[in-house]
Design an enzyme around this catalytic site. Structure first.
Site, PDB file in Angstrom:
ATOM      1  N   LYS A 112       0.803  -1.225  -0.103  1.00 49.14           N
ATOM      2  CA  LYS A 112      -0.013   0.053   0.122  1.00 49.14           C
ATOM      3  C   LYS A 112       0.779   1.357  -0.096  1.00 49.14           C
ATOM      4  CE  LYS A 112      -2.338  -1.019   3.908  1.00 49.14           C
ATOM      5  NZ  LYS A 112      -1.353  -2.229   4.284  1.00 49.14           N
ATOM      6  N   ARG A 143      12.276  -1.816  10.058  1.00 52.33           N
ATOM      7  CA  ARG A 143      11.572  -1.418  10.983  1.00 52.33           C
ATOM      8  C   ARG A 143      11.525  -2.297  12.302  1.00 52.33           C
ATOM      9  NH1 ARG A 143       6.287   0.203   8.179  1.00 52.33           N
ATOM     10  NH2 ARG A 143       5.241  -0.760   9.879  1.00 52.33           N
ATOM     11  N   ARG A 186      11.715  -6.307   3.664  1.00 55.01           N
ATOM     12  CA  ARG A 186      11.472  -4.661   3.538  1.00 55.01           C
ATOM     13  C   ARG A 186      12.442  -3.816   4.447  1.00 55.01           C
ATOM     14  NH1 ARG A 186       5.607  -2.568   4.488  1.00 55.01           N
ATOM     15  NH2 ARG A 186       5.781  -3.014   6.790  1.00 55.01           N
ATOM     16  N   ARG A 241      -8.474   1.470  10.316  1.00 58.34           N
ATOM     17  CA  ARG A 241      -8.039   0.221  10.410  1.00 58.34           C
ATOM     18  C   ARG A 241      -9.410  -0.295  11.393  1.00 58.34           C
ATOM     19  NH1 ARG A 241      -2.170   0.825   9.753  1.00 58.34           N
ATOM     20  NH2 ARG A 241      -1.209  -1.241  10.070  1.00 58.34           N
ATOM     21  N   ARG A 274       1.010  -8.859  13.951  1.00 59.04           N
ATOM     22  CA  ARG A 274       0.299  -7.900  13.326  1.00 59.04           C
ATOM     23  C   ARG A 274      -0.731  -8.296  12.237  1.00 59.04           C
ATOM     24  NH1 ARG A 274       5.041  -4.917  10.444  1.00 59.04           N
ATOM     25  NH2 ARG A 274       3.521  -3.309   9.444  1.00 59.04           N
TER      26      ARG A 274
HETATM   27  P1  AMP Z   1       1.721   0.504   9.256  1.00 56.85           P
HETATM   28  O1  AMP Z   1       3.147   1.448   9.059  1.00 56.85           O
HETATM   29  O2  AMP Z   1       0.659   0.993   8.454  1.00 56.85           O
HETATM   30  O3  AMP Z   1       2.014  -0.836   9.111  1.00 56.85           O
HETATM   31  O4  AMP Z   1       1.481   0.729  10.829  1.00 56.85           O
HETATM   32  C1  AMP Z   1       2.507   0.401  11.785  1.00 56.85           C
HETATM   33  C2  AMP Z   1       1.968   0.496  13.030  1.00 56.85           C
HETATM   34  O5  AMP Z   1       1.371   1.717  13.414  1.00 56.85           O
HETATM   35  C3  AMP Z   1       0.646  -0.541  13.200  1.00 56.85           C
HETATM   36  O6  AMP Z   1       1.070  -2.042  13.444  1.00 56.85           O
HETATM   37  C4  AMP Z   1       0.072   0.069  14.385  1.00 56.85           C
HETATM   38  O7  AMP Z   1       0.734  -0.349  15.712  1.00 56.85           O
HETATM   39  C5  AMP Z   1       0.210   1.391  14.202  1.00 56.85           C
HETATM   40  N1  AMP Z   1      -0.740   2.038  13.202  1.00 56.85           N
HETATM   41  C6  AMP Z   1      -0.704   2.518  12.050  1.00 56.85           C
HETATM   42  N2  AMP Z   1      -2.060   3.046  11.712  1.00 56.85           N
HETATM   43  C7  AMP Z   1      -2.752   2.902  12.640  1.00 56.85           C
HETATM   44  C8  AMP Z   1      -4.259   2.833  13.058  1.00 56.85           C
HETATM   45  N3  AMP Z   1      -4.997   3.444  12.015  1.00 56.85           N
HETATM   46  N4  AMP Z   1      -4.796   2.499  14.039  1.00 56.85           N
HETATM   47  C9  AMP Z   1      -4.152   1.969  15.165  1.00 56.85           C
HETATM   48  N5  AMP Z   1      -2.849   1.709  14.921  1.00 56.85           N
HETATM   49  C10 AMP Z   1      -2.164   2.091  14.008  1.00 56.85           C
END
Ligand code: AMP
Length: 218
Positions: A15, A162, A129, A90, A173
């Protein structure tokens, strides 16, 4: 055309990569909740510390916290022509929150692009990644043939894995995605907004499919 898009799908579906391309192509802001949260955390506030404990364990930051945070992030952008949201909403609660936010600024979502990808592929993609610590550009050791000391092609920044891309956290996750985020599929299907895209293949293949889906909707 107004193109307010949500990119939706499991972690590692591509994404972020597609969102950054589309954003340049369409000239509309790319807003990633994950990137924004990580940047927020670097600023080291008390809320940031709390948010980090959820992120590093692969859990979602609680709805109320993330909604308040994202509303401030959205406020900082010009949203009238469109946006590309990645990682937000989410949960169904966050989707309802976004509806209210958008109705206040007279914006309707145009589409929710659902990235379809087999679960086995997710772990492989995420473990390979590498993310630029400076500009968040995403690379993959399996697809980009990166050398150990490679730097970001865009800004020269350091590439790193990361913390939450380590395998144990990735598995959590994915569970969290299935439990809390998948209900959004039915939610957006019912609203007639969901368009599925096969997320396997090269970046160019997937990008082409997204453009086809968008032109079918026009
Ligand atoms: P991402 O980079 O989108 O994979 O997000 C990394 C982490 O940030 C996720 O595993 C969550 O811990 C937190 N996170 C990102 N977006 C959200 C969201 N909309 N709601 C809750 N936690 C989020």
């Amino acid at each position: 055309m107004k193109t307010h898009l949500v990119l939706f799908g499991p972690p590692g579906a591509g994404k972020g990569t597609q969102g950054q391309f589309l954003s340049k192509d369409l000239g509309i802001p790319f807003i990633s909740s994950g990137d924004a949260l990580r940047e927020g955390i670097n600023k080291k506030s008390e809320t940031a510390e709390k948010m980090y404990s959820f992120i590093k364990n692969g859990e979602l930051v609680p709805d109320i916290v993330v909604e308040e945070f994202m509303s401030k992030i959205l406020d900082q952008h010009t949203l009238d022509k469109g946006f590309i949201l990645d990682g937000f909403p989410r949960t169904v609660h966050q989707a309802e929150f976004l509806n209210i936010y958008l109705s206040k600024i007279n914006v309707n979502l145009y589409a929710v692009i659902f990235f379809l990808i087999p679960k086995e592929e997710i772990v492989k993609r995420i473990s390979g990644r590498r993310t630029c610590e400076h500009c968040n550009a995403v690379y993959n050791i399996y697809f980009n043939s990166l050398k150990d000391d490679a730097k970001c092609e865009r800004c020269g920044g350091n590439l790193a894995q990361r913390e939450d891309d380590k395998e144990e956290v990735v598995i959590r996750r994915i569970e969290v995605y299935e439990e809390k985020t998948e209900p959004l599929i039915a939610y957006y299907k019912n609203k007639g907004l969901l368009s599925e895209v096969d997320a396997l293949g090269t970046v160019e293949d997937v990008s082409k499919r997204i453009k086809e889906v968008l032109s079918d909707r026009a």
